[in-house]
Design an enzyme around this catalytic site. Structure first.
Site, short mmCIF file in Angstrom:
data_model
loop_
_atom_site.label_atom_id
_atom_site.label_comp_id
_atom_site.label_asym_id
_atom_site.label_seq_id
_atom_site.Cartn_x
_atom_site.Cartn_y
_atom_site.Cartn_z
N CYS A 1 0.94 -1.16 0.01
CA CYS A 1 -0.10 0.00 0.06
C CYS A 1 0.98 1.14 -0.09
CB CYS A 1 -1.09 0.07 0.91
SG CYS A 1 -2.57 1.19 0.84
N HIS B 1 -3.83 -4.95 0.85
CA HIS B 1 -3.30 -5.49 2.33
C HIS B 1 -3.52 -6.85 2.39
CE1 HIS B 1 -2.58 -1.34 4.08
NE2 HIS B 1 -3.42 -1.19 3.25
N GLU C 1 -1.80 -8.61 4.68
CA GLU C 1 -1.78 -8.68 6.06
C GLU C 1 -3.05 -8.57 6.93
OE1 GLU C 1 -1.29 -4.12 5.95
OE2 GLU C 1 -1.08 -6.03 4.40
#
Length: 228
Positions: A97, A177, A179
Site C-alpha cells: 500500500c 493489504h 496482512e
C-alpha cells in the site's frame, strides 16, 4: 540454512482501539509470514526510527500508512533515500500500500490521489504473471500513476492499473493489504469510516468472501528466500 532477518519499516500506526486484539502493522506481517523461518526487526520510521544500514537485514518490508507519499514530512523523504540505498545495495524489498507507493516514488515513479476515488474492501486483482485472479483487501485512494523505468506491472484491477509491481529480482510491491484479516478490516473500516463515502462504507463494512491471504504470504516468503 541460515535464518533470514527481515526488517519491517513501519510507516503508520493501526487504530488504537484495535491494537490490543490485533497488534500493530509489524505484528500483522510477522503473523502473515509466520510459516517461514524469519526473524524480524521492527523500525518505526513513522516516528523517526531508522536502520543504520541497508545491510542491517536480509530483506526489507514496508507497511501501509494513513499518510500520502507526497506529503511534506521529513521521515518520508528520509525513507525515500533509504529505499534508494537498499536498491543500490541489492537487498530485496517488499512494499504494501503506502510501501508500494513510496517504492515507486523513490525510484522515479509518480503517485497521486486517484480521480476515480477510493478502492476499499474485497477487490479482484488480475495477475498477468500467473494468470490468476486474487481477491484481496484494499483501502486506498492514492495510486501509483507512473511506474518507474524498468519496473514491470504484473497485477491490476478495473480501477487500479498499477496494483502489483515487480522490480526485477530486487523488489515486489502490492497496492492491497494481504496482512489484513477480514475481522481487522471490518474494525478498520468502522474506525476510519469518516474517510470514505457512506455508500462505500455500507458496501465494505462486512467481509464475506474468501481472501487470497495465504497465496500472497507464500509469494512474499518465497521472494525473500530466493537465491540471488
Amino acid at each position: 540454512m541460515t535464518t533470514k532477518t527481515i526488517g519491517i519499516l513501519v510507516t503508520g500506526h493501526s487504530p488504537a482501539e484495535l491494537t490490543d486484539e490485533y497488534g500493530n502493522y509489524a505484528d500483522m506481517f510477522a503473523a502473515l509470514l509466520g510459516k517461514f523461518d524469519f526473524t524480524f526487526k521492527r523500525f518505526f520510521v513513522v516516528d523517526g526510527e531508522f536502520p543504520e544500514s541497508p545491510n542491517e537485514a536480509d530483506g526489507w518490508l514496508l507497511t501501509g500508512s494513513k499518510f500520502g507519499v507526497y506529503e511534506d514530512h521529513e521521515w518520508i523523504r528520509k525513507l525515500e533515500d533509504f529505499i534508494r540505498q537498499v536498491h543500490a545495495a541489492k537487498v530485496p524489498m517488499v512494499g504494501i500500500c503506502f510501501g508500494h507507493q513510496v517504492m515507486a516514488k523513490a525510484l522515479g515513479g509518480h503517485v497521486e490521489k486517484f480521480k476515480g476515488g477510493w478502492s476499499a474492501g474485497p477487490v479482484t486483482y488480475k495477475r498477468s504473471d500467473t494468470g490468476e485472479e486474487q481477491v484481496l483487501l484494499a483501502w486506498h485512494q492514492d495510486q501509483v500513476i507512473k511506474v518507474p523505468e524498468g519496473a514491470e506491472v504484473v497485477g491490476k484491477t478495473d480501477a487500479c492499473e498499477n496494483a502489483v509491481i515487480r522490480y526485477g529480482d530486487w523488489g515486489l510491491s502490492y497496492q492491497p493489504h494481504p496482512e489484513f484479516s477480514p475481522r481487522f478490516f471490518e474494525g478498520l473500516a468502522e474506525a476510519r469510516k469518516a474517510a470514505i463515502p457512506e455508500p462505500l462504507f455500507e458496501q465494505v463494512k462486512k467481509v464475506e468472501v474468501p481472501i487470497a491471504t495465504d497465496k500472497i504470504a507464500q509469494e512474499i516468503g518465497e521472494f525473500f528466500t530466493r537465491d540471488r
